[in-house]
Design a protein around this motif. Structure first.
Motif, PDB file in Angstrom:
ATOM      1  N   THR A  95       0.870  -1.177   0.000  1.00 22.99           N
ATOM      2  CA  THR A  95       0.000   0.000   0.000  1.00 22.99           C
ATOM      3  C   THR A  95       0.905   1.223   0.000  1.00 22.99           C
ATOM      4  O   THR A  95       1.701   1.401   0.924  1.00 22.99           O
ATOM      5  CB  THR A  95      -0.893   0.022   1.255  1.00 22.99           C
ATOM      6  OG1 THR A  95      -1.657  -1.183   1.330  1.00 22.99           O
ATOM      7  CG2 THR A  95      -1.822   1.231   1.234  1.00 22.99           C
ATOM      8  N   VAL A 148      -2.494  -3.487  -2.840  1.00 19.50           N
ATOM      9  CA  VAL A 148      -3.737  -2.930  -2.297  1.00 19.50           C
ATOM     10  C   VAL A 148      -4.085  -1.664  -3.063  1.00 19.50           C
ATOM     11  O   VAL A 148      -5.147  -1.554  -3.675  1.00 19.50           O
ATOM     12  CB  VAL A 148      -3.587  -2.652  -0.785  1.00 19.50           C
ATOM     13  CG1 VAL A 148      -4.843  -1.975  -0.241  1.00 19.50           C
ATOM     14  CG2 VAL A 148      -3.323  -3.950  -0.036  1.00 19.50           C
ATOM     15  N   THR A 149      -3.197  -0.704  -3.061  1.00 21.30           N
ATOM     16  CA  THR A 149      -3.315   0.495  -3.896  1.00 21.30           C
ATOM     17  C   THR A 149      -1.979   1.224  -3.886  1.00 21.30           C
ATOM     18  O   THR A 149      -1.222   1.140  -2.918  1.00 21.30           O
ATOM     19  CB  THR A 149      -4.427   1.445  -3.405  1.00 21.30           C
ATOM     20  OG1 THR A 149      -4.520   2.570  -4.303  1.00 21.30           O
ATOM     21  CG2 THR A 149      -4.141   1.974  -2.007  1.00 21.30           C
ATOM     22  N   HIS A 150      -1.719   1.930  -4.964  1.00 23.36           N
ATOM     23  CA  HIS A 150      -0.580   2.833  -5.027  1.00 23.36           C
ATOM     24  C   HIS A 150      -1.050   4.245  -5.364  1.00 23.36           C
ATOM     25  O   HIS A 150      -0.258   5.093  -5.771  1.00 23.36           O
ATOM     26  CB  HIS A 150       0.439   2.333  -6.056  1.00 23.36           C
ATOM     27  CG  HIS A 150       0.962   0.974  -5.711  1.00 23.36           C
ATOM     28  ND1 HIS A 150       1.761   0.751  -4.608  1.00 23.36           N
ATOM     29  CD2 HIS A 150       0.766  -0.241  -6.282  1.00 23.36           C
ATOM     30  CE1 HIS A 150       2.061  -0.538  -4.536  1.00 23.36           C
ATOM     31  NE2 HIS A 150       1.449  -1.154  -5.523  1.00 23.36           N
ATOM     32  N   GLY A 158      -4.077   6.714   3.728  1.00 20.23           N
ATOM     33  CA  GLY A 158      -3.386   5.442   3.639  1.00 20.23           C
ATOM     34  C   GLY A 158      -3.707   4.541   4.807  1.00 20.23           C
ATOM     35  O   GLY A 158      -3.923   3.329   4.647  1.00 20.23           O
ATOM     36  N   LEU A 175      -5.606   0.884   4.485  1.00 22.97           N
ATOM     37  CA  LEU A 175      -4.919  -0.289   5.007  1.00 22.97           C
ATOM     38  C   LEU A 175      -5.742  -0.982   6.085  1.00 22.97           C
ATOM     39  O   LEU A 175      -5.956  -2.205   6.043  1.00 22.97           O
ATOM     40  CB  LEU A 175      -3.558   0.133   5.556  1.00 22.97           C
ATOM     41  CG  LEU A 175      -2.596  -0.968   5.982  1.00 22.97           C
ATOM     42  CD1 LEU A 175      -2.168  -1.806   4.783  1.00 22.97           C
ATOM     43  CD2 LEU A 175      -1.380  -0.372   6.676  1.00 22.97           C
ATOM     44  N   ALA A 216       3.536  -0.927   3.965  1.00 22.45           N
ATOM     45  CA  ALA A 216       2.805   0.297   3.629  1.00 22.45           C
ATOM     46  C   ALA A 216       3.765   1.474   3.674  1.00 22.45           C
ATOM     47  O   ALA A 216       4.548   1.605   4.622  1.00 22.45           O
ATOM     48  CB  ALA A 216       1.645   0.520   4.598  1.00 22.45           C
TER      49      ALA A 216
END
Length: 266
Positions: free
Chosen positions: A10, A39-41, A51, A55, A69
């Motif tokens: 993440t 998960v995501t960038h 963030g 998470l 993360a």
């Protein structure tokens, strides 16, 4: 740890540069059998609270894993890099408030270390890219089953940085809550637990305190409970109160951003 090692990533690195690929590459060199879940960038740059929310609301649905993360505006400063153990997995990242909520979602912190072990880090650590040079190699080695104690120096989990508690007040007519996050669809999630909706009627008003007029809304279970273009207040998939527009973007209608507050009332 499962037979197949898992790592989740993440970050706020975006997708237009090679930052994410570099982290994948470091992990693949050290732990080629590990499976990586992105998960995501696309966390907004330096938005630690966003963030942390993404998470914390995701980790419980992933396999037991090492969760790396990185939303790290303090990279290269005196802020610590840490690794945390929980009953549901491990977390690796900066000590800036990004990790503790996710740790709580995984059962609470049982041990923590500051990442002071240079043997696990890149031979040359960039002052601005700890994701590649510190966190990724640590995450990869932990995924292979290395002991947390080998990553660095034990620290007291009580001393970890935590984000300030969000604004939340309630009364007989409703509640006022901070906007915790806004998702891709423009839905506005509030730092308000689901039960605050229980005493409220089907017809509601939503607006920024002190600014008039508030918007009419319906209390619903899903987006289609409001007419097209209408505002609906509902309990989202994280069991928090959220506001959406059926077929539109609540964030645009309400003109709010994370950190603002909204009033939901009769």
């Amino acid at each position: 740890m499962s037979v197949t090692p898992w790592i989740s990533l993440t970050t706020d690195y975006g997708l237009s540069d090679g930052f994410v690929a570099a982290c994948h590459g470091v992990i693949a060199r050290i732990a080629p059998a590990a499976r990586v879940i992105d998960v995501t960038h696309l966390v907004p740059p330096a938005d630690v609270r966003r963030g942390a929310a993404v998470l914390a609301q995701t980790v419980a649905y992933l396999p037991v894993a090492v969760h790396m993360a990185v939303v790290d505006p303090g990279v290269g400063t005196a802020r610590r890099g840490v690794a945390l153990a929980t009953p549901g997995g491990l977390l690796v990242g900066p000590d800036n408030g990004l990790l503790p909520d996710a740790a709580d979602a995984l059962g609470g912190i049982t041990a923590a270390v500051e990442l002071t072990g240079p043997r696990w880090q890149a031979a040359r650590v960039s002052r601005t890219f700890h994701g590649r040079d510190v966190f990724a190699p640590v995450a990869a080695r932990l995924a292979l089953g290395a002991a947390l104690a080998e990553a660095g120096t034990p620290i007291d989990p009580a001393g970890l940085v935590r984000l300030p508690a969000p604004t939340l007040t309630s009364d007989d007519d409703g509640f006022t809550a901070e906007v915790s996050t806004v998702d891709h669809f423009g839905n506005v999630q509030l730092a308000a637990p689901a039960h605050l909706l229980d005493p409220l009627p089907a017809a509601l008003r939503v607006g920024t305190p002190g600014l008039a007029p508030a918007h009419e809304a319906v209390r619903g279970r899903t987006f289609g409970d409001a007419p097209a273009g209408g505002l609906v207040v509902y309990v989202d998939s994280a069991d928090l109160v959220a506001v959406a527009v059926n077929g539109g973007r609540a964030v645009d209608l309400l003109r709010v951003a994370p950190g603002d507050v909204l009033r939901v009332s009769r």
